[in-house]
Design a protein around this motif. Structure first.
Motif, PDB file in Angstrom:
ATOM      1  N   THR A 108      58.260 -92.364  98.631  1.00 41.38           N
ATOM      2  CA  THR A 108      57.247 -92.908  97.742  1.00 41.38           C
ATOM      3  C   THR A 108      56.750 -91.824  96.807  1.00 41.38           C
ATOM      4  N   ASP A 109      56.257 -92.258  95.668  1.00 43.25           N
ATOM      5  CA  ASP A 109      55.696 -91.339  94.689  1.00 43.25           C
ATOM      6  C   ASP A 109      54.222 -91.179  95.022  1.00 43.25           C
ATOM      7  N   LEU A 110      53.826 -89.984  95.462  1.00 43.07           N
ATOM      8  CA  LEU A 110      52.443 -89.752  95.870  1.00 43.07           C
ATOM      9  C   LEU A 110      51.553 -89.574  94.647  1.00 43.07           C
ATOM     10  N   PRO A 111      50.513 -90.387  94.528  1.00 42.47           N
ATOM     11  CA  PRO A 111      49.595 -90.259  93.390  1.00 42.47           C
ATOM     12  C   PRO A 111      48.516 -89.220  93.680  1.00 42.47           C
ATOM     13  N   SER A 112      47.993 -88.642  92.634  1.00 44.88           N
ATOM     14  CA  SER A 112      46.852 -87.739  92.785  1.00 44.88           C
ATOM     15  C   SER A 112      45.613 -88.583  93.074  1.00 44.88           C
ATOM     16  N   PRO A 113      44.564 -87.979  93.615  1.00 47.28           N
ATOM     17  CA  PRO A 113      43.330 -88.737  93.825  1.00 47.28           C
ATOM     18  C   PRO A 113      42.799 -89.366  92.534  1.00 47.28           C
ATOM     19  N   GLU A 114      42.999 -88.702  91.413  1.00 48.49           N
ATOM     20  CA  GLU A 114      42.567 -89.263  90.136  1.00 48.49           C
ATOM     21  C   GLU A 114      43.375 -90.505  89.782  1.00 48.49           C
ATOM     22  N   GLU A 115      44.689 -90.469  90.069  1.00 52.68           N
ATOM     23  CA  GLU A 115      45.533 -91.633  89.793  1.00 52.68           C
ATOM     24  C   GLU A 115      45.163 -92.813  90.689  1.00 52.68           C
ATOM     25  N   VAL A 116      44.791 -92.526  91.922  1.00 53.67           N
ATOM     26  CA  VAL A 116      44.362 -93.591  92.835  1.00 53.67           C
ATOM     27  C   VAL A 116      43.123 -94.276  92.273  1.00 53.67           C
ATOM     28  N   GLU A 117      42.153 -93.494  91.850  1.00 57.53           N
ATOM     29  CA  GLU A 117      40.925 -94.077  91.302  1.00 57.53           C
ATOM     30  C   GLU A 117      41.196 -94.835  90.002  1.00 57.53           C
ATOM     31  N   ALA A 118      42.105 -94.328  89.186  1.00 57.48           N
ATOM     32  CA  ALA A 118      42.415 -94.981  87.912  1.00 57.48           C
ATOM     33  C   ALA A 118      43.138 -96.308  88.114  1.00 57.48           C
ATOM     34  N   ALA A 119      43.753 -96.516  89.268  1.00 56.75           N
ATOM     35  CA  ALA A 119      44.512 -97.741  89.532  1.00 56.75           C
ATOM     36  C   ALA A 119      43.637 -98.874  90.057  1.00 56.75           C
TER      37      ALA A 119
ATOM     38  N   TRP B  65      42.714 -94.818 104.348  1.00 62.94           N
ATOM     39  CA  TRP B  65      44.000 -94.689 103.665  1.00 62.94           C
ATOM     40  C   TRP B  65      43.921 -93.771 102.458  1.00 62.94           C
ATOM     41  N   LYS B  66      42.800 -93.786 101.723  1.00 63.30           N
ATOM     42  CA  LYS B  66      42.688 -92.918 100.533  1.00 63.30           C
ATOM     43  C   LYS B  66      42.649 -91.450 100.931  1.00 63.30           C
ATOM     44  N   ASP B  67      41.920 -91.116 101.985  1.00 62.60           N
ATOM     45  CA  ASP B  67      41.862 -89.724 102.441  1.00 62.60           C
ATOM     46  C   ASP B  67      43.228 -89.252 102.917  1.00 62.60           C
ATOM     47  N   GLU B  68      43.922 -90.107 103.660  1.00 63.68           N
ATOM     48  CA  GLU B  68      45.253 -89.743 104.161  1.00 63.68           C
ATOM     49  C   GLU B  68      46.230 -89.552 103.003  1.00 63.68           C
ATOM     50  N   LEU B  69      46.150 -90.417 101.997  1.00 62.59           N
ATOM     51  CA  LEU B  69      47.018 -90.304 100.823  1.00 62.59           C
ATOM     52  C   LEU B  69      46.714 -89.015 100.060  1.00 62.59           C
ATOM     53  N   ALA B  70      45.437 -88.670  99.921  1.00 65.39           N
ATOM     54  CA  ALA B  70      45.048 -87.433  99.234  1.00 65.39           C
ATOM     55  C   ALA B  70      45.533 -86.206 100.007  1.00 65.39           C
ATOM     56  N   GLU B  71      45.463 -86.248 101.336  1.00 68.90           N
ATOM     57  CA  GLU B  71      45.957 -85.124 102.151  1.00 68.90           C
ATOM     58  C   GLU B  71      47.462 -84.957 102.001  1.00 68.90           C
ATOM     59  N   ARG B  72      48.194 -86.071 101.992  1.00 66.07           N
ATOM     60  CA  ARG B  72      49.653 -85.994 101.804  1.00 66.07           C
ATOM     61  C   ARG B  72      49.998 -85.458 100.427  1.00 66.07           C
ATOM     62  N   TRP B  73      49.233 -85.872  99.405  1.00 64.73           N
ATOM     63  CA  TRP B  73      49.484 -85.396  98.039  1.00 64.73           C
ATOM     64  C   TRP B  73      49.241 -83.887  97.960  1.00 64.73           C
ATOM     65  N   GLN B  74      48.139 -83.430  98.571  1.00 70.97           N
ATOM     66  CA  GLN B  74      47.814 -82.001  98.544  1.00 70.97           C
ATOM     67  C   GLN B  74      48.862 -81.188  99.298  1.00 70.97           C
ATOM     68  N   ALA B  75      49.337 -81.701 100.434  1.00 68.80           N
ATOM     69  CA  ALA B  75      50.337 -80.988 101.239  1.00 68.80           C
ATOM     70  C   ALA B  75      51.672 -80.883 100.509  1.00 68.80           C
ATOM     71  N   ALA B  76      51.963 -81.833  99.639  1.00 70.48           N
ATOM     72  CA  ALA B  76      53.238 -81.827  98.914  1.00 70.48           C
ATOM     73  C   ALA B  76      53.229 -80.887  97.720  1.00 70.48           C
ATOM     74  N   ARG B  77      52.057 -80.402  97.351  1.00 67.15           N
ATOM     75  CA  ARG B  77      51.944 -79.496  96.205  1.00 67.15           C
ATOM     76  C   ARG B  77      52.201 -78.064  96.649  1.00 67.15           C
ATOM     77  N   PRO B  78      52.828 -77.264  95.808  1.00 69.64           N
ATOM     78  CA  PRO B  78      53.007 -75.857  96.161  1.00 69.64           C
ATOM     79  C   PRO B  78      51.667 -75.125  96.187  1.00 69.64           C
ATOM     80  N   ALA B  79      51.573 -74.144  97.051  1.00 71.11           N
ATOM     81  CA  ALA B  79      50.325 -73.376  97.169  1.00 71.11           C
ATOM     82  C   ALA B  79      50.157 -72.450  95.969  1.00 71.11           C
ATOM     83  N   GLY B  80      48.942 -72.299  95.520  1.00 74.69           N
ATOM     84  CA  GLY B  80      48.651 -71.372  94.430  1.00 74.69           C
ATOM     85  C   GLY B  80      48.915 -71.981  93.068  1.00 74.69           C
ATOM     86  N   PRO B  81      48.596 -71.223  92.046  1.00 75.25           N
ATOM     87  CA  PRO B  81      48.813 -71.716  90.680  1.00 75.25           C
ATOM     88  C   PRO B  81      50.301 -71.740  90.345  1.00 75.25           C
TER      89      PRO B  81
END
Length: 74
Positions: A2-13, A38-54
């Protein structure tokens, strides 16, 4: 996958009524009816899929007057 949305994308939907459509949640991998948290779990999965740091900066090109000596090991 699945394509994980950012928390902002979740709110925009959100729909005008303030909820989310079943097909949108299914696209994010959320079952129907959506379980509590479900929103918190989705946000945690999205954050975990992002590389650490800038993000790493793009390489900068060498100046036009840069000359490099080449070594011939052949």
């Amino acid at each position: 996958m699945t394509d994980l949305p950012s928390p902002e994308e979740v709110e925009a939907a959100r729909t005008p009524a303030g909820g989310w459509k079943r097909d949108q949640l299914a696209a994010w991998g959320v079952p129907w009816p959506p379980p509590k948290g479900w929103k918190d779990e989705l946000a945690e999965r999205w954050q975990a899929a992002r590389p650490a740091g800038p993000p790493t900066p793009a390489p900068t090109p060498a100046p036009a007057d840069f000359a490099q000596d080449t070594l011939d090991f052949g």
